[in-house]
Design an enzyme around this catalytic site. Structure first.
Site, PDB file in Angstrom:
ATOM      1  CE  LYS A 190       8.665   5.450  -0.858  1.00  0.00           C
ATOM      2  NZ  LYS A 190       8.269   5.976  -2.172  1.00  0.00           N
ATOM      3  CD  GLU A 210      -2.992   8.644 -12.614  1.00  0.00           C
ATOM      4  OE1 GLU A 210      -2.174   7.888 -12.047  1.00  0.00           O
ATOM      5  OE2 GLU A 210      -3.799   9.365 -11.989  1.00  0.00           O
ATOM      6  NE  ARG A 267      -6.796   7.133 -10.168  1.00  0.00           N
ATOM      7  CZ  ARG A 267      -6.266   7.446  -8.995  1.00  0.00           C
ATOM      8  NH1 ARG A 267      -4.993   7.253  -8.774  1.00  0.00           N
ATOM      9  NH2 ARG A 267      -7.001   7.982  -8.061  1.00  0.00           N
TER      10      ARG A 267
END
Length: 635
Positions: free
Chosen positions: A283, A370, A398
Site C-alpha cells: 500500500k 458491521e 449493512r
C-alpha cells in the site's frame, strides 16, 4: 507512449515491460499530483498500479469485465480508461468521482463505495454470461481487508459450488484495509502456495509409480489420493481452504513485478471454473512517505507532496466532532471498565484509535464486518457490559437486520454512535449519511438523538452510556464543531425525549434537529429582518419527539417548519407531523431536508447550496411557504 495518449486500456497491449514501467511511473505521478492538490484516497491506488497494468494486458476491455471492490483502489484504472485529462477534477463537483460509477464510464462495470461486494457482483455477471451463451472474462479485484467481510465469504462459498463457471478473483493482499487487518483470514494470506519444485515432484510421482512392476495403472485412484495428500501438505492453510471451497488457488505473486504478473494472469485465464489469484502488494508503493505510514496515507486532504504534510488551514478550526466524541468516551471509560468501544475496521475514522491506545482492553476491532459488530455488541450487552458501536451512518446500513433482530427485538442496551451523518462531501452517494433517521426511527425500542454542537455531543455521549432501558443511537456530522466551550469532565446526561427552546417568536415555529439547529437560528435572524419572528426549538431527539413542548406551540403559532440534514422521507419532519396528527394538532408543516434524490460528490457547502439548505435559502423557503403575500420590510 505518454499516459495522456491512452484513452482505452487496449492501447497498452503489446507494450514492452520497459514501456509499461514508464506508464506505471506516469500513473503514480498523476495520482500523487492530483491527490496532493485536491485530496482523496492515496495508498490503495498507488499499491495496484502494476496489478492493473498486468491484468489489463491479458484482457480485452471491449468485452471483458473487471469489478473493483470498494473503488478507491481503482484510481489507476480511471487514469487509463479515458479519464486522464479530467482526473484533476477528482472528487470535485461535476468532476471525476472518488469511487467507480457505471454512469461515468463504460469501463466502470459495477459501482461500489462499500467493501466486500465485488465477488458477488462478478459472479452474477459470470452467471448471466453463461445463461446468455456469451463468452467473456469476468474478474473481481478485492483487497485482503475486504475479505474479512461476510458478504465476500458468502460469494466465495457460492462460486466454489459452481465448477463450470469461469471467474477470476484477484486477491490484492497488502496486509491492510484502512487500518491493519483483523482476524484469522488475513493472518494466513502471506503464505506460499505449492512451489513449482513440489508441483513437479507430485506430478511425476504418478509416473514413477506406474513403472513399478505389477502396479501399472491399477493403483491410479489410490495414487491420486496420495498426490492430493502431498499437495495438502505443501499448500498453506489459506490456500488449502480456498481449494477445498472449490477454487484453484494461485500465488502469491509479486504485485509489483510486471513480467510475473502478466505471465500468471495469462495462466489463470487458462483454468476453468473459479480461480483465486493471490497478489502481494505494498500500500502506498512508490511514495516513500505513504509506504512508511500506510494508515495515515490511506486517504489525505490536500498536502505538500515534498514533505507529505497537510496544507495548513488559513485559520484555526474548532475540534472535529469525532475528536470530541473520542475524548469524552475515553474519559468516561477510564472510570467505567464496562464500557467497550467497537469499530468495524474504522478505528482512525471514528476516533476509536485513541481508545485503543489508552484502554486497549476496552476496545474491539472486528474488521470489515458491521453485521458481526452489531450482534457482538448485543452479546456484550446481555452480560452487563456497556457496548458502544461507533460506525459511519452509511456503513451501519449493512448491519440493519442485526439492529432489528438482535438488538431492538430483545431491547438490549447497545449505544450506536453514527459518525458522518448527513452530507459528507467528496465521497459521494455511497457515503452520504442520509438515511439513518428514517431507517432507525421505525424500529420499536430505539431512541434517536443528535447534538446541536460539540458541547451537546459530550452530554449525549453520557446520555447514551447511562441509558440502560434499551438501544439508543446518536448521529453527528463530519467535520468541525462550532468552537463552543467544552468541559473536561463532569458532564451530565440529558432527559430522554426533551427538547429546548432557543428563541421565541409568534409567527413561525422552527424545529431544528442536530446539525440544522444553528442554521435554524441563523434563518430566524434573517426572517426577523423581514419582520417575521420565529420560535426556534432544538429538538435533540427524533424519537421520542417532545410532543409536550412542541404540540401546544404548534397549535398556538399555526405554522411549523422542520429542518434536518438527511432524507425527508420518513425522517425527522415526518416524525413531527405524525406526532402533531396523533395529538389532533392540524397545522401547515413545511419540511426542509434532502429530497428524494442521490446527493453527488461535491464540497459540503456546494451540496448545501444546491439542496437549498443554507440559512439564507431556508429563510427564503419559509417566507415563500407562509409569508409570500406579506410585503417585505426590507427595502
Amino acid at each position: 507512449m505518454h499516459l495522456s495518449e491512452v484513452t482505452h486500456p487496449n492501447q497498452l497491449h503489446g507494450l514492452s515491460i520497459h514501456q509499461l514501467k514508464q506508464i506505471a511511473r506516469q500513473i503514480r505521478e498523476k495520482h500523487l499530483q492530483t491527490v496532493a492538490t485536491s485530496g482523496g484516497h492515496l495508498g490503495p491506488g498507488l499499491g495496484v498500479v502494476e496489478l492493473t497494468l498486468g491484468l489489463y494486458q491479458t484482457l480485452d476491455l471491449d468485452r471483458d469485465k473487471v469489478i473493483w471492490d470498494v473503488g478507491h483502489q481503482a484510481y489507476p484504472h480511471k487514469i487509463i480508461t479515458g479519464r486522464y485529462s479530467r482526473f484533476h477534477t477528482l472528487r470535485q463537483k461535476n468532476g471525476i468521482a472518488g469511487y467507480l460509477k457505471r454512469c461515468e464510464s463504460n469501463f466502470d462495470h459495477f459501482g461500489a463505495g462499500h467493501a466486500s461486494t465485488s465477488i458477488s457482483a462478478a459472479l452474477g455477471m459470470a452467471l448471466a454470461r453463461d445463461m446468455k451463451g456469451d463468452n467473456f472474462k469476468v474478474v473481481a479485484v478485492i483487497g485482503d481487508g475486504a475479505m474479512t467481510g461476510g458478504m465476500a465469504l458468502e460469494a466465495i462459498n457460492h462460486a466454489g459450488h459452481l465448477p463450470k463457471t469461469n471467474l477470476l478473483v484477484v486477491l490484492n493482499d497488502n496486509e491492510m484495509s484502512i487500518s491493519p487487518n483483523v482476524g484469522a483470514i488475513p493472518r494466513y494470506l502471506n503464505k506460499m502456495r505449492l512451489s513449482p519444485p513440489v508441483q513437479f515432484i507430485t506430478d511425476n510421482l504418478e509416473e514413477q509409480f506406474k513403472h513399478l512392476p505389477f502396479v501399472g495403472e491399477s493403483l491410479s485412484p489410490e495414487l491420486a489420493r496420495i498426490k492430493e495428500g502431498m499437495k495438502r501438505l505443501a499448500v498453506p492453510k489459506v490456500g488449502a481452504v480456498f481449494e477445498e471451497l472449490g477454487f484453484t488457488y494461485m500465488g502469491p505473486v509479486d504485485g509489483h513485478n510486471l513480467e510475473e504478473l502478466i505471465a500468471t494472469f495469462k495462466e489463470a485465464h487458462q483454468h476453468s471454473g473459479p480461480v483465486l489469484l493471490h497478489v502481494a502488494t505494498m500500500k502506498g508503493k512508490g511514495y516513500e512517505i505513504a509506504e512508511k505510514d500506510q494508515v495515515g496515507y490511506h486517504a489525505q486532504s490536500p498536502f505538500n507532496l515534498a514533505t507529505g504534510k497537510p496544507i495548513p488551514a488559513s485559520s484555526p478550526k474548532p475540534p472535529a466532532y469525532s475528536k470530541v466524541f473520542t475524548h469524552t468516551l475515553v474519559k468516561l471509560a477510564e472510570n467505567n471498565p464496562k464500557i467497550v468501544g467497537i469499530t468495524a475496521a474504522m478505528a482512525t475514522g471514528t476516533g476509536l484509535d485513541k481508545l485503543q491506545a489508552k484502554l486497549p482492553k476496552q476496545y474491539i476491532d472486528v474488521g470489515i464486518a458491521e453485521q458481526h459488530a452489531v450482534t457482538l455488541a448485543a452479546g456484550l450487552a446481555c452480560e452487563g457490559m456497556r457496548p458502544l458501536v461507533a460506525i459511519y451512518s452509511t456503513f451501519l446500513q449493512r448491519g440493519y437486520d442485526q439492529i432489528i433482530h438482535d438488538v431492538c427485538i430483545q431491547n438490549l442496551p447497545v449505544f450506536f454512535c453514527l459518525d458522518r451523518a448527513g452530507i459528507v462531501g467528496a465521497d459521494g452517494p455511497t457515503h452520504q449519511g442520509m438515511y439513518d433517521i428514517s431507517y432507525l426511527r421505525c424500529i420499536p425500542n430505539m431512541v434517536l438523538m443528535a447534538p446541536k454542537d460539540e458541547a451537546e455531543l459530550q452530554q449525549m455521549v453520557v446520555t447514551g452510556i447511562n441509558y440502560t432501558q434499551g438501544p439508543i443511537a446518536m448521529r453527528y456530522p463530519r467535520g468541525n464543531g462550532y468552537g463552543v466551550p467544552l468541559m473536561e469532565e463532569g458532564w451530565e446526561g440529558l432527559p430522554i425525549g426533551k427538547a429546548e427552546i432557543l428563541r421565541s417568536g409568534d409567527d413561525v415555529l422552527i424545529l431544528g434537529y442536530g446539525s440544522m439547529v444553528y442554521p435554524a437560528m441563523q434563518a430566524a435572524e434573517i426572517l426577523s429582518e423581514h419582520g417575521i419572528e420565529a420560535t426556534v426549538i432544538n429538538a435533540r431527539f427524533a424519537k421520542p419527539i417532545d410532543t409536550e413542548l412542541i404540540a401546544p406551540l404548534a397549535k398556538q403559532i399555526g405554522r411549523v417548519v422542520t429542518l434536518e440534514e438527511g432524507c425527508i422521507m420518513g425522517g425527522f419532519g415526518s416524525a413531527v407531523m405524525e406526532s402533531l396528527m396523533e395529538n389532533d394538532v392540524v397545522v401547515p408543516v413545511k419540511r426542509i431536508g434532502v429530497p428524494d434524490i442521490l446527493v453527488d460528490h461535491a464540497e459540503p457547502k456546494e451540496s448545501f447550496a444546491e439542496l437549498g439548505l443554507t440559512p439564507a435559502q431556508i429563510g427564503d423557503r419559509i417566507r415563500s411557504a407562509f409569508f409570500s403575500k406579506q410585503p417585505s420590510v426590507v427595502s
